[in-house]
Write an enzyme that holds these catalytic residues in place. Sequence first.
Site, mmCIF file in Angstrom:
data_model
loop_
_atom_site.group_PDB
_atom_site.id
_atom_site.type_symbol
_atom_site.label_atom_id
_atom_site.label_comp_id
_atom_site.label_asym_id
_atom_site.label_seq_id
_atom_site.Cartn_x
_atom_site.Cartn_y
_atom_site.Cartn_z
ATOM 1 N N HIS A 1 -9.424 5.855 -4.002
ATOM 2 C CA HIS A 1 -8.736 4.825 -3.953
ATOM 3 C C HIS A 1 -8.313 4.525 -5.517
ATOM 4 O O HIS A 1 -9.240 4.174 -6.289
ATOM 5 C CB HIS A 1 -9.132 3.636 -3.021
ATOM 6 C CG HIS A 1 -8.053 2.499 -2.976
ATOM 7 N ND1 HIS A 1 -7.551 1.799 -3.762
ATOM 8 C CD2 HIS A 1 -7.644 2.063 -2.021
ATOM 9 C CE1 HIS A 1 -6.820 1.046 -3.526
ATOM 10 N NE2 HIS A 1 -6.886 0.965 -2.179
ATOM 11 N N ASP B 1 1.178 8.765 3.462
ATOM 12 C CA ASP B 1 2.147 7.693 3.721
ATOM 13 C C ASP B 1 3.473 7.940 3.168
ATOM 14 O O ASP B 1 3.501 8.938 2.644
ATOM 15 C CB ASP B 1 1.662 6.473 2.952
ATOM 16 C CG ASP B 1 0.356 5.659 3.481
ATOM 17 O OD1 ASP B 1 0.099 5.895 4.495
ATOM 18 O OD2 ASP B 1 -0.286 4.809 2.554
ATOM 19 N N VAL B 2 4.272 7.327 3.914
ATOM 20 C CA VAL B 2 5.852 7.757 3.688
ATOM 21 C C VAL B 2 6.484 6.968 2.345
ATOM 22 O O VAL B 2 7.335 7.347 1.864
ATOM 23 C CB VAL B 2 6.587 7.504 4.967
ATOM 24 C CG1 VAL B 2 6.756 5.973 5.173
ATOM 25 C CG2 VAL B 2 8.126 8.192 4.691
ATOM 26 N N ASP B 3 5.821 5.864 2.090
ATOM 27 C CA ASP B 3 6.705 5.083 1.105
ATOM 28 C C ASP B 3 6.266 5.640 -0.528
ATOM 29 O O ASP B 3 5.706 4.643 -1.107
ATOM 30 C CB ASP B 3 6.425 3.374 1.270
ATOM 31 C CG ASP B 3 5.011 3.218 1.488
ATOM 32 O OD1 ASP B 3 4.089 4.286 1.547
ATOM 33 O OD2 ASP B 3 4.485 1.843 1.197
ATOM 34 N N PHE C 1 4.307 8.976 8.935
ATOM 35 C CA PHE C 1 4.958 7.859 9.569
ATOM 36 C C PHE C 1 6.159 7.282 9.251
ATOM 37 O O PHE C 1 5.909 6.687 8.024
ATOM 38 C CB PHE C 1 4.081 7.100 10.314
ATOM 39 C CG PHE C 1 2.873 7.966 11.298
ATOM 40 C CD1 PHE C 1 2.882 7.368 12.562
ATOM 41 C CD2 PHE C 1 2.072 8.772 10.945
ATOM 42 C CE1 PHE C 1 2.311 8.162 13.476
ATOM 43 C CE2 PHE C 1 1.006 9.225 11.660
ATOM 44 C CZ PHE C 1 1.340 9.066 13.092
ATOM 45 N N ALA C 2 7.389 7.436 9.768
ATOM 46 C CA ALA C 2 8.433 6.748 9.515
ATOM 47 C C ALA C 2 8.955 5.720 10.721
ATOM 48 O O ALA C 2 9.712 5.829 11.369
ATOM 49 C CB ALA C 2 9.486 7.557 8.995
ATOM 50 N N ILE C 3 8.303 4.380 10.598
ATOM 51 C CA ILE C 3 8.526 3.527 11.730
ATOM 52 C C ILE C 3 9.211 2.313 11.230
ATOM 53 O O ILE C 3 8.886 1.707 10.091
ATOM 54 C CB ILE C 3 7.005 3.011 12.395
ATOM 55 C CG1 ILE C 3 6.211 4.235 12.704
ATOM 56 C CG2 ILE C 3 7.300 2.010 13.582
ATOM 57 C CD1 ILE C 3 6.681 5.352 13.902
ATOM 58 N N GLU D 1 -8.093 2.163 7.627
ATOM 59 C CA GLU D 1 -8.809 2.964 6.249
ATOM 60 C C GLU D 1 -10.156 2.447 6.269
ATOM 61 O O GLU D 1 -11.222 3.089 5.708
ATOM 62 C CB GLU D 1 -8.162 2.058 5.268
ATOM 63 C CG GLU D 1 -8.723 2.443 3.907
ATOM 64 C CD GLU D 1 -7.730 1.895 2.778
ATOM 65 O OE1 GLU D 1 -6.550 2.601 2.299
ATOM 66 O OE2 GLU D 1 -8.024 0.812 2.090
#
Length: 354
Positions: free
Chosen positions: A233, A211-213, A121-123, A303
């Site tokens: 985690h 995740d994208v980051d 997701f790149a929002i 999560e």
Amino acid sequence: MAEVLRTLAGKPKCHALRPMILFLIMLVLVLFGYGVLSPRSLMPGSLERGFCMAVREPDHLQRVSLPRMVYPQPKVLTPCRKDVLVVTPWLAPIVWEGTFNIDILNEQFRLQNTTIGLTVFAIKKYVAFLKLFLETAEKHFMVGHRVHYYVFTDQPAAVPRVTLGTGRQLSVLEVRAYKRWQDVSMRRMEMISDFCERRFLSEVDYLVCVDVDMEFRDHVGVEILTPLFGTLHPGFYGSSREAFTYERRPQSQAYIPKDEGDFYYLGGFFGGSVQEVQRLTRACHQAMMVDQANGIEAVWHDESHLNKYLLRHKPTKVLSPEYLWDQQLLGWPAVLRKLRFTAVPKNHQAVRNP
């Protein structure tokens, strides 16, 4: 039943009926036992209403006939890792470097002609991370296998052009943005569930949701593929369950008591077969909608609900923190032989706020 048997036993003229009656009794007992112990009663859908953990079928890789291969013999009396747990109490592998032979696994999945979907997701401002994400994925993610990237974004024109290898493609899926970053995070479950039905079930065999980051720094391959996986985690893999940041309020659908819990899974790297991912994301979304109707929001949003789901529906593989790590915050401990997928340094407040 005992009275019936005593009555029959006291009538000599009924000897000929005894075999038939005993047969009928045995038939009733067999049918009753089947109803109680039937595998259908252990399916995930029924377990959500019941009390025991879901049992999933294996990966079916045994159906593949491998060619002749030469590799080091596994040694029963020599464990592959002595410093970490490599299998869960429900016999799911925990994937660390040194616990698998990637050549064998690559051949198995290659012969099955497997296609892997990667959702990201790149929002809003997070679109800035997409170029590095895709470029490093091309170097390290499922190399040699068919891959379909699915980029969910509110800015289709901002998706960078990245040269893709043979058998790899990218689809841009336009979605709306939400004002709060928490809502963007939580709505991922709904969007993934919807697109499982609309596209993913007919286009790919497995889904990996990340995740994208982030950036890929080392091999991430078919060793992770299984019906359902979660990732430990990096901040809690050595902690006791009492220290996990589960949702502790009983009013929430994500509630987990302090005396329960296996591991703490992060929301930035999970996946499995499309069917299992659809079940997971749909269940988490429905639970979040119940919470919303009741005026409560789980402490760590999607999560928290992911952790509740994976507690009740045990994953068939668990990925070690090699598969998502933050070196800037946590350094590089010796237990991690590789850092495969790592956080990109950033100012969280700057990228989350408008």
